[in-house]
Design a protein around this motif. Structure first.
Motif, PDB file in Angstrom:
ATOM      1  N   PHE A 207       0.863  -1.166   0.000  1.00 30.75           N
ATOM      2  CA  PHE A 207       0.000   0.000   0.000  1.00 30.75           C
ATOM      3  C   PHE A 207       0.910   1.229   0.000  1.00 30.75           C
ATOM      4  N   TRP A 208       0.956   1.920  -1.135  1.00 28.59           N
ATOM      5  CA  TRP A 208       1.847   3.068  -1.272  1.00 28.59           C
ATOM      6  C   TRP A 208       1.200   4.337  -0.734  1.00 28.59           C
ATOM      7  N   TYR A 209       1.952   5.077   0.064  1.00 25.12           N
ATOM      8  CA  TYR A 209       1.518   6.382   0.566  1.00 25.12           C
ATOM      9  C   TYR A 209       2.152   7.447  -0.322  1.00 25.12           C
ATOM     10  N   SER A 279       4.188   6.699   7.433  1.00 20.98           N
ATOM     11  CA  SER A 279       3.042   7.085   6.605  1.00 20.98           C
ATOM     12  C   SER A 279       2.677   8.532   6.918  1.00 20.98           C
ATOM     13  N   PHE A 283      -3.399   7.800   2.789  1.00 16.48           N
ATOM     14  CA  PHE A 283      -3.385   6.814   1.718  1.00 16.48           C
ATOM     15  C   PHE A 283      -4.539   7.125   0.773  1.00 16.48           C
ATOM     16  N   PRO A 303      -5.679   1.090   4.893  1.00 13.93           N
ATOM     17  CA  PRO A 303      -5.769   1.139   3.428  1.00 13.93           C
ATOM     18  C   PRO A 303      -6.693   0.067   2.857  1.00 13.93           C
ATOM     19  N   GLY A 322      -4.124   5.513   8.215  1.00 13.43           N
ATOM     20  CA  GLY A 322      -3.002   4.640   8.543  1.00 13.43           C
ATOM     21  C   GLY A 322      -3.031   4.041   9.924  1.00 13.43           C
TER      22      GLY A 322
END
Length: 405
Positions: A207-209, A279, A283, A303, A322
């Motif tokens: 899960f990319w922030y 984070s 997200f 996320p 997050g």
């Protein structure tokens, strides 16, 4: 001298109005004494003030100072009258972004995309912040003065992010949403939320922030079981741990295993002096680039929950903060102009709901349009409260399938 001072419209009041100094950064809070308009009693934008830390900082921007444009703050106000009123928050936002190292064009784009500013308004804000403050941040500075440290922003290279995209046939989370929603919806969700695949554990996802300026700030790695819950394992001492880690930690572990040096970005990311947060943003922020200006935002904790909730309630832009304790004004700053609804996780004693409700009340006082949904609290069973279920758990339990589109 006092009679002369009283003739100036903009002054530092006897009872100081405090805010964060644009030069000191987050380590020193509420050190800036702000100028006010004596005719209205209202404070000027936050770039106009004097820092209490005169020796260590020396920031002082007087509203009568004529910068590179040759115009003072009063002159700028008259000039802006022809292009319409400009909210004070825009100047504050631009000053903070400038201090964070954001360039002029990126700030202009941010004001237009996220705040609805017209081009000429955004350009005026940037002109004031850059041209008037650039030559007056530290008027006392000499060659013997120790400069205020400028904290670099630590990000993850785009190449690391790009390498994670794909290989969804071995991505457990991608397979699960495909099984539940169908392949077409699942593919759209994977692209919308920039979900990656990790080799840390077989089947793990990322899960990319990514912040509102498309900078990659962090990546959370998770491995899910067949019920959409994080896989747990037991260490020798009998303690349960989850298959959860972060991209920078996994990358460092891999370098150690291969006896390879850390790349520059990783050394900076792991440097304790940089105080990097895992984070540091919401997200799902990249969705703002294509969403309508009036579309409301729904915020959950995880996320996973933001992804799963999107097909069920497409009227919202779904994002995740997050962690329960991460809900604050800094993370929500890009959403200030939007209506926000919070969906806290369940807890057996209701503390999660109470905490977010308390924070929401504080944010209301800061100008946010924010409410807290009682949807889960009103409909959950005792078992769901005991388990600390979230909205995703509730949705997956109520609906066992979703038609593909």
């Amino acid at each position: 001298m006092s009679m002369l001072a009283n003739t100036f419209r903009y002054q530092l009041p006897k009872k100081a109005i405090k805010s964060d100094c644009p030069s000191c950064g987050p380590k020193h809070r509420k050190t800036l004494s702000r100028y006010i308009d004596t005719q209205t009693g209202e404070p000027l934008p936050e770039i106009y003030g004097r820092c209490d830390r005169e020796i260590n900082c020396g920031y002082h921007l007087n509203p009568y100072y004529k910068g590179a444009t040759g115009l003072s703050y009063f002159d700028q106000l008259k000039a802006r009258a022809s292009i319409g009123p400009i909210p004070k928050d825009w100047f504050t936002m631009a000053a903070r972004e400038k201090h964070a190292g954001i360039g002029k064009q990126d700030i202009i784009a941010h004001l237009m995309q996220l705040e609805g500013a017209r081009l000429e308004q955004a350009e005026r804000v940037v002109d004031v912040v850059f041209d008037q403050s650039s030559k007056s941040l530290r008027p006392k500075e000499t060659e013997n003065t120790i400069p205020v440290p400028q904290h670099s922003l630590c990000t993850i290279p785009e190449a690391v992010f790009t390498q994670s995209l794909g290989h969804y046939e071995r991505n457990q989370f991608a397979r699960l949403i495909g099984r539940h929603f169908g392949d077409i919806v699942a593919d759209e969700l994977v692209k919308r939320f920039n979900i990656g695949t990790s080799g840390r554990w077989p089947g793990a996802c990322v899960f990319w922030y990514i912040d509102e300026w498309q900078r990659i700030r962090g990546g959370q790695i998770k491995l899910f079981d067949d019920t959409f819950h994080t896989v747990k394992y037991v260490i020798k001492a009998g303690e349960k741990r989850s298959r959860t880690t972060w991209i920078h930690s996994s990358y460092a572990r891999r370098c150690d295993e291969l006896n390879q040096p850390y790349p520059d970005w990783l050394r900076a990311y792991l440097d304790e002096r940089n105080e990097v947060q895992k984070s540091p943003c919401l997200f799902g922020l990249p969705q703002l680039l294509t969403a309508g200006a009036d579309q409301p935002v729904a915020i959950v904790e995880a996320p996973k929950t933001a992804v799963i909730s999107t097909p069920y309630f497409p009227g919202f832009i779904w994002m995740a903060v997050g962690a329960l304790s991460y809900l604050n004004a800094d993370r929500l700053a890009p959403l200030r102009s939007r209506r926000i609804e919070l969906f806290p996780d369940l807890s057996k004693d209701g503390r999660a709901f109470e905490r977010w409700n308390r924070v929401a009340n504080e944010l209301l006082g800061q100008g946010f349009q924010i409410t807290v949904s009682s949807y889960l609290e009103d409909n959950a069973t005792d078992e769901e409260r005991e388990a600390g279920a979230d909205l995703a758990d509730f949705l997956l339990e109520q609906w066992h399938s979703f038609p593909s589109q």
